[in-house]
Design a protein around this motif. Structure first.
Motif, mmCIF file in Angstrom:
data_model
loop_
_atom_site.group_PDB
_atom_site.id
_atom_site.type_symbol
_atom_site.label_atom_id
_atom_site.label_comp_id
_atom_site.label_asym_id
_atom_site.label_seq_id
_atom_site.Cartn_x
_atom_site.Cartn_y
_atom_site.Cartn_z
ATOM 1 N N GLN A 63 0.703 3.923 7.526
ATOM 2 C CA GLN A 63 -0.300 2.923 7.171
ATOM 3 C C GLN A 63 -0.821 2.196 8.408
ATOM 4 O O GLN A 63 -2.018 1.910 8.513
ATOM 5 C CB GLN A 63 0.271 1.940 6.154
ATOM 6 C CG GLN A 63 0.515 2.576 4.806
ATOM 7 C CD GLN A 63 1.156 1.629 3.813
ATOM 8 O OE1 GLN A 63 1.399 0.457 4.101
ATOM 9 N NE2 GLN A 63 1.439 2.135 2.630
ATOM 10 N N ARG A 66 -3.599 3.969 10.256
ATOM 11 C CA ARG A 66 -4.950 3.889 9.672
ATOM 12 C C ARG A 66 -5.872 3.042 10.537
ATOM 13 O O ARG A 66 -7.061 3.322 10.650
ATOM 14 C CB ARG A 66 -4.897 3.278 8.269
ATOM 15 C CG ARG A 66 -4.236 4.155 7.244
ATOM 16 C CD ARG A 66 -4.128 3.469 5.889
ATOM 17 N NE ARG A 66 -5.464 3.197 5.376
ATOM 18 C CZ ARG A 66 -5.810 2.058 4.765
ATOM 19 N NH1 ARG A 66 -4.941 1.088 4.603
ATOM 20 N NH2 ARG A 66 -7.028 1.907 4.315
ATOM 21 N N ASP A 88 1.160 10.218 -0.485
ATOM 22 C CA ASP A 88 0.185 9.200 -0.893
ATOM 23 C C ASP A 88 -0.265 8.365 0.301
ATOM 24 O O ASP A 88 -1.455 8.038 0.426
ATOM 25 C CB ASP A 88 0.759 8.312 -1.988
ATOM 26 C CG ASP A 88 0.890 9.026 -3.328
ATOM 27 O OD1 ASP A 88 0.279 10.104 -3.500
ATOM 28 O OD2 ASP A 88 1.606 8.502 -4.194
ATOM 29 N N LYS A 91 -2.616 10.420 2.493
ATOM 30 C CA LYS A 91 -3.932 10.603 1.866
ATOM 31 C C LYS A 91 -4.881 9.445 2.144
ATOM 32 O O LYS A 91 -6.089 9.584 1.978
ATOM 33 C CB LYS A 91 -3.766 10.810 0.360
ATOM 34 C CG LYS A 91 -3.211 12.195 0.023
ATOM 35 C CD LYS A 91 -2.776 12.333 -1.412
ATOM 36 C CE LYS A 91 -3.882 12.212 -2.401
ATOM 37 N NZ LYS A 91 -3.426 12.496 -3.789
ATOM 38 N N THR A 92 -4.361 8.301 2.587
ATOM 39 C CA THR A 92 -5.229 7.167 2.900
ATOM 40 C C THR A 92 -5.854 7.268 4.285
ATOM 41 O O THR A 92 -6.750 6.491 4.614
ATOM 42 C CB THR A 92 -4.466 5.819 2.801
ATOM 43 O OG1 THR A 92 -3.537 5.713 3.877
ATOM 44 C CG2 THR A 92 -3.774 5.673 1.453
#
Length: 155
Positions: A63, A66, A88, A91-92
């Motif tokens: 995260q 990102r 998951d 996928k961000t």
């Protein structure tokens, strides 16, 4: 995306034991050796190299990537075969992802044949020992360069 590419190289569980854990499979090089190889292959890019045995920490770093990374190389280790939560998180990302393994999971036990990371990765490099990381770093940085060029063209 930063001017100097920032490459995250994230490593999952048990990779801290490289050099002593199953050297017939994973080799005698340590994780410090792998880090040095990645930094050498990065051609001036900033390498953020991390390892954890904790799934939540790995997800936190994904995260974080990102907002700060140009590309991601990930050796999810055992989490690649088990973690929907890691999938998951990956996928961000809108940056290139390259999956990396020291051994060739397809040539090992059947449960290692499925990867939850592969569907979101641009590519997978496996089976070349520490050289897998060098190839993955070079691929990720090239993909980041192409990604940035495409973004610049669309502005």
């Amino acid at each position: 995306m930063p001017e100097t590419p920032v490459l995250y190289v994230l490593n999952g569980p048990n990779l801290n034991l490289l050099g002593v854990r199953e050297p017939d499979i994973y080799g005698r090089e340590t994780l410090d050796d792998v880090q040095a190889l990645c930094e050498g292959a990065a051609d001036g890019a900033c390498v953020v190299f991390r390892q954890t045995n904790h799934e939540g920490q790995l997800i936190d770093w994904v995260q974080e990537a990102r907002d700060t990374a140009s590309a991601l190389v990930i050796n999810p280790a055992g989490y690649g075969h088990t973690s929907v939560a890691l999938l998951d998180a990956l996928k961000t990302l809108t940056i290139p992802i390259v999956e990396c393994h020291l051994s060739n999971p397809a040539a090992r036990e059947r449960f290692r044949h499925r990867s939850y990371v592969s569907p979101v990765a641009a590519g997978v490099v496996s089976g070349f020992g520490p050289f897998s990381y060098e190839l993955a770093v070079k691929a990720a940085l090239r993909l980041a360069q192409e990604h940035r060029a495409a973004a610049d063209r669309s502005v």
